[in-house]
Write a protein that holds these residues in place. Structure first.
Motif, mmCIF file in Angstrom:
data_model
loop_
_atom_site.group_PDB
_atom_site.id
_atom_site.type_symbol
_atom_site.label_atom_id
_atom_site.label_comp_id
_atom_site.label_asym_id
_atom_site.label_seq_id
_atom_site.Cartn_x
_atom_site.Cartn_y
_atom_site.Cartn_z
ATOM 1 N N LEU A 193 13.027 1.844 4.057
ATOM 2 C CA LEU A 193 12.225 1.060 4.815
ATOM 3 C C LEU A 193 12.236 -0.472 4.383
ATOM 4 O O LEU A 193 12.127 -1.454 5.118
ATOM 5 N N GLU A 194 12.037 -0.863 3.208
ATOM 6 C CA GLU A 194 11.780 -1.883 2.507
ATOM 7 C C GLU A 194 13.117 -2.794 2.586
ATOM 8 O O GLU A 194 13.089 -3.823 2.856
ATOM 9 N N THR A 195 14.223 -1.997 2.525
ATOM 10 C CA THR A 195 15.710 -2.715 2.822
ATOM 11 C C THR A 195 15.659 -3.037 4.361
ATOM 12 O O THR A 195 16.199 -4.259 4.600
ATOM 13 N N LYS A 196 15.264 -2.280 4.931
ATOM 14 C CA LYS A 196 15.258 -2.650 6.430
ATOM 15 C C LYS A 196 14.527 -3.653 6.826
ATOM 16 O O LYS A 196 14.696 -4.590 7.628
ATOM 17 N N TYR A 197 13.161 -3.453 6.451
ATOM 18 C CA TYR A 197 12.005 -4.609 6.462
ATOM 19 C C TYR A 197 12.689 -6.205 6.149
ATOM 20 O O TYR A 197 12.389 -6.875 6.606
ATOM 21 N N ASN A 198 13.112 -6.001 4.961
ATOM 22 C CA ASN A 198 13.606 -7.304 4.527
ATOM 23 C C ASN A 198 14.768 -7.775 5.368
ATOM 24 O O ASN A 198 14.771 -9.113 5.529
ATOM 25 N N GLN A 199 15.673 -7.072 5.772
ATOM 26 C CA GLN A 199 16.660 -7.793 6.709
ATOM 27 C C GLN A 199 16.214 -8.069 7.952
ATOM 28 O O GLN A 199 16.519 -9.257 8.270
ATOM 29 N N GLU A 200 15.159 -7.412 8.537
ATOM 30 C CA GLU A 200 14.445 -7.949 9.662
ATOM 31 C C GLU A 200 13.798 -9.101 9.320
ATOM 32 O O GLU A 200 13.673 -10.308 10.330
ATOM 33 N N LYS A 201 13.082 -9.144 8.266
ATOM 34 C CA LYS A 201 12.431 -10.751 7.740
ATOM 35 C C LYS A 201 13.360 -11.800 7.685
ATOM 36 O O LYS A 201 13.073 -12.645 8.150
ATOM 37 N N ASP B 123 0.717 -1.103 -0.027
ATOM 38 C CA ASP B 123 -0.063 -0.089 -0.137
ATOM 39 C C ASP B 123 0.695 1.171 0.166
ATOM 40 O O ASP B 123 0.644 2.164 -0.801
ATOM 41 N N LEU B 124 1.791 1.265 0.901
ATOM 42 C CA LEU B 124 2.780 2.524 0.813
ATOM 43 C C LEU B 124 3.572 2.677 -0.547
ATOM 44 O O LEU B 124 3.654 3.748 -0.791
ATOM 45 N N LYS B 125 3.763 1.473 -1.092
ATOM 46 C CA LYS B 125 4.483 1.753 -2.267
ATOM 47 C C LYS B 125 3.749 2.355 -3.260
ATOM 48 O O LYS B 125 4.098 3.395 -4.096
ATOM 49 N N LYS B 126 2.531 1.744 -3.382
ATOM 50 C CA LYS B 126 1.666 2.751 -4.264
ATOM 51 C C LYS B 126 1.478 4.285 -3.888
ATOM 52 O O LYS B 126 1.496 4.919 -4.905
ATOM 53 N N LYS B 127 1.489 4.458 -2.686
ATOM 54 C CA LYS B 127 1.211 6.010 -2.407
ATOM 55 C C LYS B 127 2.443 6.572 -2.576
ATOM 56 O O LYS B 127 2.462 7.902 -2.843
ATOM 57 N N ALA B 128 3.727 6.032 -2.709
ATOM 58 C CA ALA B 128 4.918 6.776 -3.042
ATOM 59 C C ALA B 128 5.316 6.953 -4.198
ATOM 60 O O ALA B 128 6.348 7.620 -4.678
ATOM 61 N N GLU B 129 4.717 6.291 -5.073
ATOM 62 C CA GLU B 129 4.826 6.518 -6.599
ATOM 63 C C GLU B 129 4.638 8.014 -6.948
ATOM 64 O O GLU B 129 3.761 8.692 -6.559
ATOM 65 N N GLY B 130 5.557 8.719 -7.743
ATOM 66 C CA GLY B 130 5.577 9.894 -8.105
ATOM 67 C C GLY B 130 5.919 10.814 -7.114
ATOM 68 O O GLY B 130 6.330 12.093 -7.653
ATOM 69 N N SER B 131 6.400 10.471 -6.012
ATOM 70 C CA SER B 131 7.018 11.429 -5.021
ATOM 71 C C SER B 131 8.692 10.850 -4.780
ATOM 72 O O SER B 131 8.518 9.610 -4.029
ATOM 73 N N GLU B 132 9.623 11.405 -5.236
ATOM 74 C CA GLU B 132 11.030 10.935 -5.089
ATOM 75 C C GLU B 132 11.293 10.770 -3.400
ATOM 76 O O GLU B 132 11.871 9.908 -3.119
ATOM 77 N N GLU B 133 10.804 11.842 -2.614
ATOM 78 C CA GLU B 133 11.092 11.768 -1.260
ATOM 79 C C GLU B 133 10.614 10.550 -0.679
ATOM 80 O O GLU B 133 11.122 9.842 0.154
ATOM 81 N N LEU B 134 9.377 10.476 -0.974
ATOM 82 C CA LEU B 134 8.460 9.152 -0.363
ATOM 83 C C LEU B 134 9.027 7.825 -0.979
ATOM 84 O O LEU B 134 9.057 6.903 -0.253
ATOM 85 N N GLN B 135 9.476 7.917 -2.311
ATOM 86 C CA GLN B 135 10.047 6.730 -3.069
ATOM 87 C C GLN B 135 11.344 6.289 -2.047
ATOM 88 O O GLN B 135 11.566 4.949 -1.904
ATOM 89 N N SER B 136 12.144 7.417 -1.733
ATOM 90 C CA SER B 136 13.431 7.119 -1.135
ATOM 91 C C SER B 136 13.281 6.407 0.214
ATOM 92 O O SER B 136 13.913 5.517 0.637
ATOM 93 N N LYS B 137 12.329 6.985 1.025
ATOM 94 C CA LYS B 137 11.850 6.446 2.356
ATOM 95 C C LYS B 137 11.212 5.226 2.193
ATOM 96 O O LYS B 137 11.831 4.383 3.084
ATOM 97 N N PHE B 138 10.300 4.822 1.185
ATOM 98 C CA PHE B 138 10.168 3.511 0.883
ATOM 99 C C PHE B 138 11.075 2.621 0.603
ATOM 100 O O PHE B 138 11.071 1.464 1.491
ATOM 101 N N THR B 139 12.074 3.007 -0.095
ATOM 102 C CA THR B 139 13.230 2.032 -0.463
ATOM 103 C C THR B 139 14.122 1.653 0.693
ATOM 104 O O THR B 139 14.368 0.416 1.139
#
Length: 199
Positions: free
Chosen positions: A75-83, A57-73
């Motif tokens: 967050l996703e990296t951190k999440y994948n490591q935790e997982k 859901d967050l990825k969809k919302k981040a589309e079109g915004s560089e700042e949100l896209q950067s934060k999403f990436t």
């Protein structure tokens, strides 16, 4: 632990019943811990699934915004490591629990022996029990570190023998004990002297 094993040691029935009841409690405790672990595992899997959905859901919302896209990436990296860390820890916990259950009653310290086992060679079945890779390692440890294992007691009780019965020349049953006593008495008596005034 089997009832026949305890009976072979000559332990009376009431004590065997107590031992078996206590052993049953230990096994049930291990089973209940494993059930609790399985329940926690299902809860954690559900949390991971919810987290995956939130990320999408967050990825969809981040589309079109560089700042949100950067934060999403980030967050996703951190999440994948935790997982990945969680999954590694989870597998290790499942293996440890299954090994402790399989070793219960066979070793003095299940935690210590579990630490000596190469978990990469262990396979678990769908029921969470060890299906492969343990027996070979146990045999190796029994050879190299036999002091870690509870010895298998063999029945070494000397049961004696029953002397064959029979009757003496007078028709009475022969009493071995009385025969030995009589022999011992005869040996300790002084020889009779015909000239002995007291005899």
């Amino acid at each position: 632990m089997k009832r026949e094993f305890l009976e072979g040691l000559g332990i009376d029935k009431e004590k065997i019943d107590s031992i078996m009841a206590e052993h049953g409690k230990t096994v049930e405790t291990h089973k209940s811990k494993q059930t609790e672990l399985s329940t926690n595992l299902e809860d954690l899997k559900k949390q991971l699934a919810d987290r995956d959905k939130d990320l999408k859901d967050l990825k969809k919302k981040a589309e079109g915004s560089e700042e949100l896209q950067s934060k999403f990436t980030e967050l996703e990296t951190k999440y994948n490591q935790e997982k990945a860390d969680f999954e590694t820890k989870l597998i290790d916990t499942q293996l440890s629990s299954a090994l402790k259950l399989a070793l219960a009653g066979k070793v003095h310290d299940a935690d210590l022996v579990t630490g000596l086992i190469d978990k990469t060679k262990i396979e678990l079945g769908e029921d969470g029990k060890v299906t492969k890779g343990l027996d070979e390692q146990i045999k190796e440890l029994q050879t190299s570190k036999s002091f870690l294992f509870v010895p298998e007691k063999k029945d070494k009780t000397f049961r004696g023998f029953v002397p064959s019965g029979g009757n003496g020349s007078d028709g009475n049953p022969i009493d071995i004990g009385a025969g030995f006593a009589k022999m011992a008495n005869e040996r300790t008596q002084a020889p009779k002297n015909e000239n002995d005034p007291w005899g």
